[in-house]
Design a protein around this motif. Sequence first.
Motif, PDB file in Angstrom:
ATOM      1  N   SER A   1      72.872  43.798  43.376  1.00 26.81           N
ATOM      2  CA  SER A   1      73.588  44.592  42.378  1.00 26.81           C
ATOM      3  C   SER A   1      73.300  44.125  40.955  1.00 26.81           C
ATOM      4  CB  SER A   1      75.097  44.510  42.641  1.00 26.81           C
ATOM      5  OG  SER A   1      75.809  45.182  41.614  1.00 26.81           O
TER       6      SER A   1
ATOM      7  N   HIS B   1      83.311  46.192  41.566  1.00 23.37           N
ATOM      8  CA  HIS B   1      81.951  46.711  41.587  1.00 23.37           C
ATOM      9  C   HIS B   1      81.312  46.552  42.964  1.00 23.37           C
ATOM     10  CE1 HIS B   1      82.750  46.244  37.274  1.00 23.37           C
ATOM     11  NE2 HIS B   1      81.793  47.129  37.080  1.00 23.37           N
TER      12      HIS B   1
ATOM     13  N   ARG C   1      84.621  38.970  32.629  1.00 24.24           N
ATOM     14  CA  ARG C   1      85.281  39.735  33.686  1.00 24.24           C
ATOM     15  C   ARG C   1      86.489  38.979  34.244  1.00 24.24           C
ATOM     16  NH1 ARG C   1      87.276  44.214  35.433  1.00 24.24           N
ATOM     17  NH2 ARG C   1      86.870  44.757  37.604  1.00 24.24           N
TER      18      ARG C   1
ATOM     19  N   LEU D   1      79.736  40.245  37.551  1.00 26.05           N
ATOM     20  CA  LEU D   1      81.081  40.825  37.545  1.00 26.05           C
ATOM     21  C   LEU D   1      81.706  40.711  38.932  1.00 26.05           C
ATOM     22  CD1 LEU D   1      80.347  44.115  35.542  1.00 26.05           C
ATOM     23  CD2 LEU D   1      80.900  41.849  34.644  1.00 26.05           C
TER      24      LEU D   1
ATOM     25  N   HIS E   1      75.464  44.325  38.880  1.00 23.07           N
ATOM     26  CA  HIS E   1      76.785  43.855  38.463  1.00 23.07           C
ATOM     27  C   HIS E   1      77.170  42.539  39.143  1.00 23.07           C
ATOM     28  CE1 HIS E   1      77.247  47.758  36.615  1.00 23.07           C
ATOM     29  NE2 HIS E   1      77.082  48.362  37.778  1.00 23.07           N
TER      30      HIS E   1
ATOM     31  N   GLU F   1      79.143  37.249  31.293  1.00 19.25           N
ATOM     32  CA  GLU F   1      79.756  38.271  32.152  1.00 19.25           C
ATOM     33  C   GLU F   1      80.766  37.714  33.161  1.00 19.25           C
ATOM     34  OE1 GLU F   1      76.920  42.028  32.711  1.00 19.25           O
ATOM     35  OE2 GLU F   1      75.932  40.136  33.231  1.00 19.25           O
TER      36      GLU F   1
END
Length: 353
Positions: free
Chosen positions: A236, A175, A318, A241, A238, A314
């Motif tokens: 981000s 990501h 991940r 992740l 994300h 998360e």
Amino acid sequence: MPSDRPLQRRQVLRLATLATGASLFPSACRAINSTVADNKVTAQSASSSPLNPPQISKVVLVYNEDRSAGTRQALDLLQPTGLKGKTVFLKPNYNTGDPAPAATDSQLLETLIQEFQGAEVGEMTIGDRSGMADTRQAMEQKGVFQLGEKYGVKTLVFDEMEAEKWQYISAEGTHWQKGFAFARPILDSEAIVNTCCLKTHQYGGHFTLSLKNSVGMVAKYVPGDSFNYMGDLHSSAHQRLMIAEINQAYKPSLVLLDGVEAFVNGGPASGKKVRSNVILAGVDRVAIDVVAIALLRLLGTTNQVSNGSIWELEQIQRAVELGLGIGQSEQIEFITPDAKSRGIVDQIRPLIT
């Protein structure tokens, strides 16, 4: 080493290092020193070892109020192998130069150096990149350069490295907008030791344990490259992740988590501090972090850390997807030295299922 320590202990650790003729996780530089287009490699090819989760991961849990004694106990129980004669990179947590759990405790780090020298490892290096402080000042505050001089250990301030000391990792399968730049001295080492703290993270990470400690291995800026890699991470949606994705670049030979004190909220530099008197050791970052999150839950922590299954958080989810470690609680084998330690394990087990 203290003169009253039994010789037998050191002999046990030395025998453990002799059990294998090669490093537990061989040098990643073999994959990196080859010619790669645009000086980039994928995260998985940065490590010469396949990122396949083990069937069983040992997690040592030691109850001890003393960091040095707890560290020695943990190493005795884990008996890390394949370190004799190998170059070792010690990656502490120097997000700031404040006392633990904000940053790696200096006495704990000195104990590790002593133990590794007793086990006859090769050249050792300590290095990091701070997130909230000037790295050199943080390392000076923690006495790292004095430790280096005392024990003949190299020291590195990542922010001061030239461009060729950074390895670009491709964005493919991550990501990250443009991938990320990883410290080559870590990748060139034959054994990597991740020493992390027990704490929450109020700036989007939610918790900062062994997976998050790897962020300090990544550049904010590379000389001659204007892209802000930490800006990419922290802006981000994300972020958690991306933290896990950094960890594809390397495999640790040892993870040592200092849980003698913890931040149960706030973090990473300040927060509500409580004593938990635990040291964790292993080689599986997922297993270590899952157990550490359970410890935070036992101590009473934030909603982001407390809610839902630990395996669905998360960072953890991940990391499991990427094959960085185990994927279920049944794969954790706890190793403890005494009844107090076993009592904590008994409280943890229901929280990690």
